[in-house]
Design a protein around this motif. Sequence first.
Motif, short mmCIF file in Angstrom:
data_model
loop_
_atom_site.label_atom_id
_atom_site.label_comp_id
_atom_site.label_asym_id
_atom_site.label_seq_id
_atom_site.Cartn_x
_atom_site.Cartn_y
_atom_site.Cartn_z
N THR A 88 0.81 -1.23 0.00
CA THR A 88 0.00 0.00 0.00
C THR A 88 0.84 1.28 0.00
N ASP A 89 2.18 1.12 0.01
CA ASP A 89 3.05 2.30 0.14
C ASP A 89 4.37 2.07 -0.58
N PHE A 90 4.35 1.36 -1.70
CA PHE A 90 5.61 0.99 -2.35
C PHE A 90 6.34 2.20 -2.92
N SER A 91 7.66 2.05 -3.04
CA SER A 91 8.50 3.06 -3.70
C SER A 91 9.73 2.37 -4.26
N HIS A 92 9.87 2.41 -5.57
CA HIS A 92 11.02 1.78 -6.22
C HIS A 92 12.29 2.63 -6.06
N ALA A 93 12.16 3.79 -5.41
CA ALA A 93 13.31 4.67 -5.22
C ALA A 93 14.01 4.45 -3.89
N GLU A 94 13.60 3.42 -3.15
CA GLU A 94 14.19 3.16 -1.83
C GLU A 94 15.41 2.24 -1.94
N PRO A 95 16.36 2.37 -1.02
CA PRO A 95 17.60 1.58 -1.11
C PRO A 95 17.37 0.07 -1.02
N GLU A 96 16.38 -0.37 -0.22
CA GLU A 96 16.15 -1.80 -0.12
C GLU A 96 15.63 -2.40 -1.42
N TRP A 97 14.89 -1.60 -2.19
CA TRP A 97 14.43 -2.05 -3.51
C TRP A 97 15.63 -2.16 -4.45
N ALA A 98 16.49 -1.17 -4.44
CA ALA A 98 17.66 -1.20 -5.31
C ALA A 98 18.56 -2.38 -4.95
N ALA A 99 18.73 -2.64 -3.66
CA ALA A 99 19.64 -3.70 -3.22
C ALA A 99 19.13 -5.08 -3.62
N ASP A 100 17.83 -5.33 -3.48
CA ASP A 100 17.28 -6.66 -3.78
C ASP A 100 15.76 -6.58 -3.86
N PRO A 101 15.21 -6.29 -5.03
CA PRO A 101 13.75 -6.15 -5.14
C PRO A 101 13.00 -7.47 -5.23
N TYR A 102 13.71 -8.58 -5.47
CA TYR A 102 13.02 -9.81 -5.82
C TYR A 102 12.18 -10.41 -4.69
N PRO A 103 12.67 -10.45 -3.44
CA PRO A 103 11.79 -10.94 -2.36
C PRO A 103 10.55 -10.07 -2.18
N ILE A 104 10.69 -8.76 -2.37
CA ILE A 104 9.53 -7.87 -2.26
C ILE A 104 8.53 -8.20 -3.35
N GLN A 105 9.00 -8.35 -4.57
CA GLN A 105 8.12 -8.66 -5.69
C GLN A 105 7.45 -10.03 -5.51
N ASP A 106 8.20 -11.00 -5.03
CA ASP A 106 7.63 -12.34 -4.82
C ASP A 106 6.52 -12.31 -3.79
N GLU A 107 6.74 -11.57 -2.70
CA GLU A 107 5.72 -11.47 -1.65
C GLU A 107 4.47 -10.77 -2.19
N LEU A 108 4.66 -9.69 -2.92
CA LEU A 108 3.51 -8.98 -3.49
C LEU A 108 2.74 -9.86 -4.48
N ARG A 109 3.46 -10.62 -5.28
CA ARG A 109 2.79 -11.46 -6.27
C ARG A 109 1.86 -12.47 -5.60
N GLN A 110 2.24 -12.93 -4.41
CA GLN A 110 1.43 -13.90 -3.70
C GLN A 110 0.29 -13.25 -2.91
N SER A 111 0.57 -12.09 -2.31
CA SER A 111 -0.41 -11.51 -1.39
C SER A 111 -1.20 -10.36 -1.97
N CYS A 112 -0.60 -9.63 -2.89
CA CYS A 112 -1.24 -8.43 -3.45
C CYS A 112 -0.67 -8.20 -4.83
N PRO A 113 -1.16 -8.91 -5.82
CA PRO A 113 -0.49 -8.88 -7.12
C PRO A 113 -0.44 -7.52 -7.80
N ILE A 114 -1.36 -6.60 -7.45
CA ILE A 114 -1.29 -5.24 -7.98
C ILE A 114 -1.21 -4.29 -6.79
N ALA A 115 0.01 -3.91 -6.43
CA ALA A 115 0.21 -3.04 -5.27
C ALA A 115 -0.15 -1.60 -5.62
N HIS A 116 -0.36 -0.80 -4.58
CA HIS A 116 -0.74 0.61 -4.78
C HIS A 116 0.07 1.48 -3.84
N THR A 117 0.26 2.73 -4.22
CA THR A 117 0.88 3.72 -3.35
C THR A 117 0.27 5.08 -3.61
#
Length: 425
Positions: free
Chosen positions: A36-65
């Motif tokens: 509900t508050d994603f931002s691709h400009a954050e350091p944790e996204w830059a460092a490794d976005p894949y676990p975040i994307q995997d979790e969203l795909r399972q729980s909330c396939p279309i995230a919003h911010t």
Amino acid sequence: MTVDDRFSRDFQEAQKDRPLGTRNEIITGPVADWATDFSHAEPEWAADPYPIQDELRQSCPIAHTERFGGAWLPTRYEDVAAIAYDTEHFSSRAIIMSNFRPPKELAPVGGVPPISSDPPFHHHARKLLLPAFTKNAVAKREEATRAFCHALIDAMEGKEVVDAAHDYAQHIPMRVIADMLGFPAEDGPSFRGFIESALEGVNLPPEERLARTEQLFDYLLAQIRDHVDHPRDDLTTYLINAELGGRKLEPSHVAGTMALLLIAGIDTTWSAIGASLWHLAKTPADRRRLAGEPGLLPTAMEELLRAYAPVTMARLVKQDMHWNGVDMKSDDWILLSFPAANRDPAQFDRAGEVVIDREVNRHAAFGLGIHRCVGSHLARMELRVALEVWLERIPDFTLADPAAVTWATGQVRGPRTLPLRIVWP
């Protein structure tokens, strides 16, 4: 009016009169909830976005911010593909999601055609570029690219630790694109500044972003004037003389396309080369296999593109609508994560693994739909040659310090520092 007058006066007037668009405030800061508050400009996204994307795909396939003035992030391949192919409901007039929206008046051309163009203009703008990026045209650049890669490694020879991102990966597409456009090879450092401003400065005040953009276009106009005075066989001269519908291209079209080629043509390939070397440095089995089986490289390269796809594109919703379970508003951003689509288990077997001999690999690293990368043949050539030369000259290398590797933030992700420990043959 001379050709030079046409470009300098008309383009400067167009830039001066262009409305700034809709501004939104601060977009960065700690993320409370990625759904509900994603931002691709954050350091944790830059460092490794894949676990975040995997979790969203399972729980909330279309995230919003609510950041960026409202944005959506689909993470399933089928959703990303559906939006990429749907030009009726989604506009490409802005492809970098930032803290302001360009005005709707920019459609259907956009600021950097053809990637920012909507139909029907897109078809004609894209068609203009195709001859420069055919397999045959790209093949003519391979010998020079290979020689340049060897020269870069010659300059590193004997060093125990080298920064493969800074000293190798970035320079290859810089040289290739400079040669294509007929720009001075020594202007490479300027290119890096233009890239970082365009892709990583998404939270700068719009006025500052505009000022930095003007610096880029001032450079491009200087190159255009030089080509008007000294025409040669390159892509810049071709664009200056090109016609659509029996008329010369608008100056803003010429400069915008040059900006696209300069920024997208460099950063995407730079990132792909760097990410591939990063993977091989941390995965000795894959590195040893490719060094011993060079014939496997074309297949492995496609898998590295799938697993570490560098590019995410943006779209804008054309009108309020209910789409696939969510209520989208006019001018909401859509962040099309091709990296997330490429790791969807519904589309790829062992999606989270890097399988360098994967035979069936219909990945989306080069995008989907009408905006699929026009330079894919060129990017593949550069990546293949860069890896072939590196593995030939430096078959034995590891990460010197995994914690020292840094990644670009924003919509093109790749290593920006990549210290590798080299064992010279």
